[in-house]
Each structure stands twice: as C-alpha cells, then as structure tokens.
Design a protein around this motif. Sequence first.
Motif, PDB file in Angstrom:
ATOM      1  N   GLY A  66      -5.862   0.606   4.819  1.00 46.07           N
ATOM      2  CA  GLY A  66      -6.414   1.290   3.658  1.00 46.07           C
ATOM      3  C   GLY A  66      -5.738   0.904   2.368  1.00 46.07           C
ATOM      4  N   ASP A  67      -4.851  -0.098   2.430  1.00 44.81           N
ATOM      5  CA  ASP A  67      -4.115  -0.496   1.233  1.00 44.81           C
ATOM      6  C   ASP A  67      -5.048  -1.057   0.172  1.00 44.81           C
ATOM      7  OD1 ASP A  67      -1.802   0.213   2.498  1.00 44.81           O
ATOM      8  OD2 ASP A  67      -1.319  -1.818   3.147  1.00 44.81           O
ATOM      9  N   ILE A  68      -4.693  -0.822  -1.078  1.00 42.11           N
ATOM     10  CA  ILE A  68      -5.429  -1.371  -2.211  1.00 42.11           C
ATOM     11  C   ILE A  68      -4.476  -2.236  -3.013  1.00 42.11           C
ATOM     12  CG2 ILE A  68      -6.641  -0.848  -4.361  1.00 42.11           C
ATOM     13  CD1 ILE A  68      -8.257  -0.095  -1.977  1.00 42.11           C
ATOM     14  N   TYR A  69      -4.897  -3.463  -3.317  1.00 41.03           N
ATOM     15  CA  TYR A  69      -4.070  -4.369  -4.091  1.00 41.03           C
ATOM     16  C   TYR A  69      -4.701  -4.617  -5.457  1.00 41.03           C
ATOM     17  CZ  TYR A  69      -1.583  -5.458   0.225  1.00 41.03           C
ATOM     18  OH  TYR A  69      -0.846  -5.370   1.368  1.00 41.03           O
ATOM     19  N   PRO A  70      -3.978  -4.361  -6.542  1.00 41.33           N
ATOM     20  CA  PRO A  70      -4.513  -4.668  -7.875  1.00 41.33           C
ATOM     21  C   PRO A  70      -4.550  -6.176  -8.075  1.00 41.33           C
ATOM     22  CG  PRO A  70      -2.232  -3.980  -8.045  1.00 41.33           C
ATOM     23  CD  PRO A  70      -2.623  -3.790  -6.610  1.00 41.33           C
ATOM     24  N   VAL A  71      -5.697  -6.688  -8.516  1.00 46.34           N
ATOM     25  CA  VAL A  71      -5.890  -8.127  -8.679  1.00 46.34           C
ATOM     26  C   VAL A  71      -6.358  -8.407 -10.097  1.00 46.34           C
ATOM     27  CG1 VAL A  71      -7.167 -10.146  -7.871  1.00 46.34           C
ATOM     28  CG2 VAL A  71      -6.480  -8.388  -6.251  1.00 46.34           C
ATOM     29  N   PRO A  72      -5.795  -9.405 -10.790  1.00 46.50           N
ATOM     30  CA  PRO A  72      -6.259  -9.740 -12.138  1.00 46.50           C
ATOM     31  C   PRO A  72      -7.763 -10.016 -12.163  1.00 46.50           C
ATOM     32  CG  PRO A  72      -4.223 -10.904 -11.650  1.00 46.50           C
ATOM     33  CD  PRO A  72      -4.669 -10.253 -10.369  1.00 46.50           C
ATOM     34  N   ARG A  73      -8.390  -9.617 -13.234  1.00 46.94           N
ATOM     35  CA  ARG A  73      -9.841  -9.757 -13.353  1.00 46.94           C
ATOM     36  C   ARG A  73     -10.300 -11.199 -13.166  1.00 46.94           C
ATOM     37  NH1 ARG A  73     -10.647  -7.577 -18.292  1.00 46.94           N
ATOM     38  NH2 ARG A  73     -10.991  -5.528 -17.381  1.00 46.94           N
ATOM     39  N   TRP A  74      -9.536 -12.149 -13.709  1.00 46.37           N
ATOM     40  CA  TRP A  74      -9.986 -13.539 -13.628  1.00 46.37           C
ATOM     41  C   TRP A  74     -10.019 -14.068 -12.205  1.00 46.37           C
ATOM     42  CZ3 TRP A  74      -6.516 -16.961 -11.571  1.00 46.37           C
ATOM     43  CH2 TRP A  74      -5.159 -16.630 -11.628  1.00 46.37           C
ATOM     44  N   LEU A  75      -9.313 -13.415 -11.282  1.00 46.19           N
ATOM     45  CA  LEU A  75      -9.336 -13.861  -9.897  1.00 46.19           C
ATOM     46  C   LEU A  75     -10.590 -13.407  -9.162  1.00 46.19           C
ATOM     47  CD1 LEU A  75      -5.719 -13.425  -8.467  1.00 46.19           C
ATOM     48  CD2 LEU A  75      -7.066 -15.523  -8.551  1.00 46.19           C
ATOM     49  N   LEU A 124      -0.596 -12.988   1.609  1.00 46.82           N
ATOM     50  CA  LEU A 124      -1.776 -12.263   1.151  1.00 46.82           C
ATOM     51  C   LEU A 124      -2.805 -13.280   0.677  1.00 46.82           C
ATOM     52  CD1 LEU A 124      -0.193  -9.295  -0.832  1.00 46.82           C
ATOM     53  CD2 LEU A 124      -1.256  -9.230   1.431  1.00 46.82           C
ATOM     54  N   ALA A 125      -4.016 -13.186   1.185  1.00 47.18           N
ATOM     55  CA  ALA A 125      -5.063 -14.147   0.851  1.00 47.18           C
ATOM     56  C   ALA A 125      -6.277 -13.410   0.314  1.00 47.18           C
ATOM     57  CB  ALA A 125      -5.447 -14.961   2.091  1.00 47.18           C
ATOM     58  N   LEU A 126      -6.737 -13.824  -0.866  1.00 45.68           N
ATOM     59  CA  LEU A 126      -7.943 -13.258  -1.454  1.00 45.68           C
ATOM     60  C   LEU A 126      -9.134 -14.042  -0.930  1.00 45.68           C
ATOM     61  CD1 LEU A 126      -9.076 -11.171  -3.484  1.00 45.68           C
ATOM     62  CD2 LEU A 126      -8.901 -12.957  -5.235  1.00 45.68           C
ATOM     63  N   MET A 127     -10.156 -13.322  -0.473  1.00 44.91           N
ATOM     64  CA  MET A 127     -11.286 -13.955   0.193  1.00 44.91           C
ATOM     65  C   MET A 127     -12.593 -13.633  -0.518  1.00 44.91           C
ATOM     66  SD  MET A 127     -12.313 -13.698   4.231  1.00 44.91           S
ATOM     67  CE  MET A 127     -12.752 -11.966   4.197  1.00 44.91           C
ATOM     68  N   TRP A 141      -7.273 -17.715  -2.981  1.00 43.48           N
ATOM     69  CA  TRP A 141      -5.943 -17.515  -3.562  1.00 43.48           C
ATOM     70  C   TRP A 141      -4.995 -17.064  -2.472  1.00 43.48           C
ATOM     71  CZ3 TRP A 141      -2.819 -13.173  -3.837  1.00 43.48           C
ATOM     72  CH2 TRP A 141      -1.737 -13.225  -4.746  1.00 43.48           C
ATOM     73  N   ILE A 142      -3.767 -17.585  -2.529  1.00 46.16           N
ATOM     74  CA  ILE A 142      -2.729 -17.195  -1.579  1.00 46.16           C
ATOM     75  C   ILE A 142      -1.489 -16.761  -2.360  1.00 46.16           C
ATOM     76  CG2 ILE A 142      -1.044 -18.090   0.084  1.00 46.16           C
ATOM     77  CD1 ILE A 142      -3.510 -17.662   1.504  1.00 46.16           C
ATOM     78  N   GLY A 143      -0.868 -15.663  -1.925  1.00 43.91           N
ATOM     79  CA  GLY A 143       0.371 -15.217  -2.560  1.00 43.91           C
ATOM     80  C   GLY A 143       1.398 -14.867  -1.505  1.00 43.91           C
ATOM     81  N   ARG A 144       2.659 -15.136  -1.819  1.00 40.32           N
ATOM     82  CA  ARG A 144       3.733 -14.781  -0.885  1.00 40.32           C
ATOM     83  C   ARG A 144       5.018 -14.518  -1.648  1.00 40.32           C
ATOM     84  NH1 ARG A 144       3.849 -20.584   0.968  1.00 40.32           N
ATOM     85  NH2 ARG A 144       2.370 -19.839   2.520  1.00 40.32           N
TER      86      ARG A 144
END
Length: 231
Positions: A103-112, A139-142, A212-215
Amino acid sequence: MLFSLLQDRLIVHIRNRVRAGEITERGLARLTGMSQPHLHNVLKGIRSLSSNYADQIVNHLNLSIADLLTGAEIGMGGLGDGPLARAKGVVTAVEGVPEMDSGDIYPVPRWLTETLTGPVMVKLAHDASVYPYFQEGDLALMDRAPLTREGLRATAVYLVQTGQGTLVRFVRAGGTRLYLVTPATAGEPRLWDYVPLPGEDVREVIKGRLVWIGRALEPETFALSTIFPGF
C-alpha cells in the motif's frame, strides 16, 4: 530530464502533428533521410528512434528542448506536488520472494509520470540473470499504457509474466512466442528463454515497460576517494 523521456515526448509530438494533418510521415521521412516505413514503425512504437534522426527531426520542425518540457520543468518546479505512483509490490524472480501487494505511495516528479498511463512503482527482487544492472530493492517506475505494451522496442526493458514469476527482461517477438533476453544472452539467440503468447494479446504477458530505476548508493559502491583522491 531523462533522454529516453524526451525521445518519447518527441514521438508523441510528431504523432499528434501527423494526426492533425500538419505534417505527413512521407514528408518528414524525406526531410530527414529516414525511410517512411521506419518512421511509421517508430510512431507505432515498434522501432526505436536514433539520436541522430531525433536531432534531424528537431531541426527540421524548428523545435527546442523547451517545446518538449512543461512550464513546471522549465522553472524547475513541480517536484513536490507531482503525481504519486503507487508501489505495486515486489516483482518475483527465480530467486526472489513471493509476489505481494503493497500500500506504499511514492511521490514522483511530474515530469517522470505525465506521459505515462497507469504508472506504478515496483520494487525488484533479486534475479541473477540481470544483476548488477537491476538489483534487489531497486525501485522501478513502470508505464502500463496499452500502446507501450503492444509496440515492443528492442532496446526497452519490460516486466514479463512467466511461469517463474514476473521478470525484468528485454524481449523479442517471434511468431507465437516472446523471447526473453538478458544482458548476458543478448548476442546468443540460441540461449534465449521464451514464453508462449496466449491468443494474440501480448498484453497478457507484457505487464509494462520500465522507464526509470532508482536505488540507494552503498558507501563502498560510490567511495569519495574514487572522485577526490586523498579524501
């Protein structure tokens, strides 16, 4: 700003202008020296757009980077109040943990996320086949847009549903199969695993494209002494 995101926006910009009748595929292909069938496949998401052709298109259409950015991005704003991507859970892999919801929510910049459809954030499990390019805990944005999942790119990375779980792979279409490619097997087609395509809907297998990938950096991975000798 990611270069791949700018390419995606350029393709969307071209597609919209073609649909509006402002330009034609044939005319743009002639201006840039690209074949019309190749440009058509680029706009459908089947082929990738090289940086050389992207530069030529930008020049011939008199575009600038600013034309592909939002006002918030130009002003370096919009980072704190951008859309939120929901963490879907841990992506299973051969050596990973069971898939689970989060149920986690991750804030992501609008441009992403502004060009994505149904963006979600997934947390990757360990998979030796793609290590160290993709690591446990990444963490991978899909992007789950239907067009993104249907128009497969040779250079893109996808989440693929298999009997072993949901894997991070490059993919190649082959009749009634989708071949799964890893960095180690990219030049060895005989080593590619595959999954059968149920019916003709590739979206039943392709769950999304990673954009996008973040670590978190470990101290020993990014030692200051490698940048500042004697530190």
